[in-house]
Design a protein around this motif. Sequence first.
Motif, PDB file in Angstrom:
ATOM      1  N   ARG A 153      -4.196   5.410   0.600  1.00 60.68           N
ATOM      2  CA  ARG A 153      -3.738   6.795   0.571  1.00 60.68           C
ATOM      3  C   ARG A 153      -4.563   7.680   1.462  1.00 60.68           C
ATOM      4  O   ARG A 153      -4.051   8.598   2.092  1.00 60.68           O
ATOM      5  N   TYR A 263       8.668   6.263   1.796  1.00 61.75           N
ATOM      6  CA  TYR A 263       8.572   5.514   0.560  1.00 61.75           C
ATOM      7  C   TYR A 263       9.976   5.154   0.063  1.00 61.75           C
ATOM      8  O   TYR A 263      10.914   5.945   0.190  1.00 61.75           O
ATOM      9  N   LYS A 264      10.083   3.946  -0.486  1.00 65.69           N
ATOM     10  CA  LYS A 264      11.331   3.529  -1.097  1.00 65.69           C
ATOM     11  C   LYS A 264      11.016   2.690  -2.333  1.00 65.69           C
ATOM     12  O   LYS A 264       9.903   2.204  -2.512  1.00 65.69           O
ATOM     13  N   TYR A 293       9.089  11.594  -1.069  1.00 69.24           N
ATOM     14  CA  TYR A 293       7.758  11.502  -1.680  1.00 69.24           C
ATOM     15  C   TYR A 293       6.961  12.779  -1.416  1.00 69.24           C
ATOM     16  O   TYR A 293       6.939  13.294  -0.308  1.00 69.24           O
ATOM     17  N   SER A 315       4.615   4.901  -9.848  1.00 71.31           N
ATOM     18  CA  SER A 315       4.171   4.614  -8.481  1.00 71.31           C
ATOM     19  C   SER A 315       4.057   3.144  -8.166  1.00 71.31           C
ATOM     20  O   SER A 315       4.016   2.746  -7.015  1.00 71.31           O
ATOM     21  N   LEU A 318       6.937   1.857  -5.983  1.00 72.73           N
ATOM     22  CA  LEU A 318       7.165   2.520  -4.702  1.00 72.73           C
ATOM     23  C   LEU A 318       6.427   1.752  -3.624  1.00 72.73           C
ATOM     24  O   LEU A 318       5.257   1.400  -3.790  1.00 72.73           O
ATOM     25  N   HIS A 320       5.940   1.653   0.868  1.00 69.42           N
ATOM     26  CA  HIS A 320       6.186   2.434   2.074  1.00 69.42           C
ATOM     27  C   HIS A 320       6.133   1.522   3.283  1.00 69.42           C
ATOM     28  O   HIS A 320       5.445   0.514   3.306  1.00 69.42           O
TER      29      HIS A 320
END
Length: 321
Positions: A153, A263-264, A293, A315, A318, A320
């Motif tokens: 992140r 993100y998916k 997102y 999360s 999710l 990306h």
Amino acid sequence: MAAPDITSTWENMRRGVKDAELLITQKKYNLSMMTSRQVLELMVNYLCSIASVSEDDLASSIDALYDNEWISKTTCEHYHKIRMLGNKAAHEGNDNAYDANQAYHLLSQEVYTFANEYKSKKGRPGSREQGKRFTDGRQGSRNSGSRKGEDRRQGGRNPGDRSSSSRNQRGRSASGSRSTRSRRRPPSSGFSISPTDLIRVAIILAACGAVALAVLLLKPKESDPVDNTSSTPVPTSAFQPTVPPTETPPVETMAPTTPAPVYKTSDALNVRSEPSTAGNKLGLLEAGTIVDYVEDYDNEWAIINYNGTEAYVSSQYLVHD
């Protein structure tokens, strides 16, 4: 208590995990959760046999393994979650897709940990120290995963920020140097007059001469009467000030920005009004759905834009690009 054969136990566990996944693809969520609970029982029974733990039910066995430091706190919580979802499916007929996917993913994670610790050692019964190593290894991998998640992140932004900052600094330095060069003229080696300077001097001299002529013509003589009709018009261009040409400031180029990650969903995912499974369910996102997102809420929930409002999703489902 004699330890069961690790080979047969592992084969039954591996077959059960595949069956739970297949039942989800067939939308038989109720059967998938009960299958996940059966695999959990195999794993707990094996651990109890090598830990010399004897309890009457599955919940007490899990707590005993944790109390004797054979499993970590996180593993204990995962075991209880799979157990409760399986009980809810068996006794209450729960057929929820989200619950089935949660039970399957938790089971897959714990079976993977179990395989690394016990199947790789071919089921050698261990001591209390082996259980501690299993607990420490499980916690270490979780902490490592947490640190890696923070690095992803934060690392996704830092390199771009540093690169963008360095480019901005170079751009400002370059523009500052260009501006300085444009304002500072190199010193001339000798005295010289440009055509522009000659034109300016000529305009100034003409204006001064016109003003002096006007004063002489308008001033009355002492011996002659004042003649108001004899006056020479003064050209208006003589009184217009000269405006030096303006310099156009250099245009600073903007540094390209790093595109935000997309993100998916990795699986079917519920959208909730609060960061909790007790929050109101706002909708269901199919697997592979691209989400808007916003940011991470904590280690388990993320904030997204859903139908114009902020909502919460788990999360862990999710991913990306």
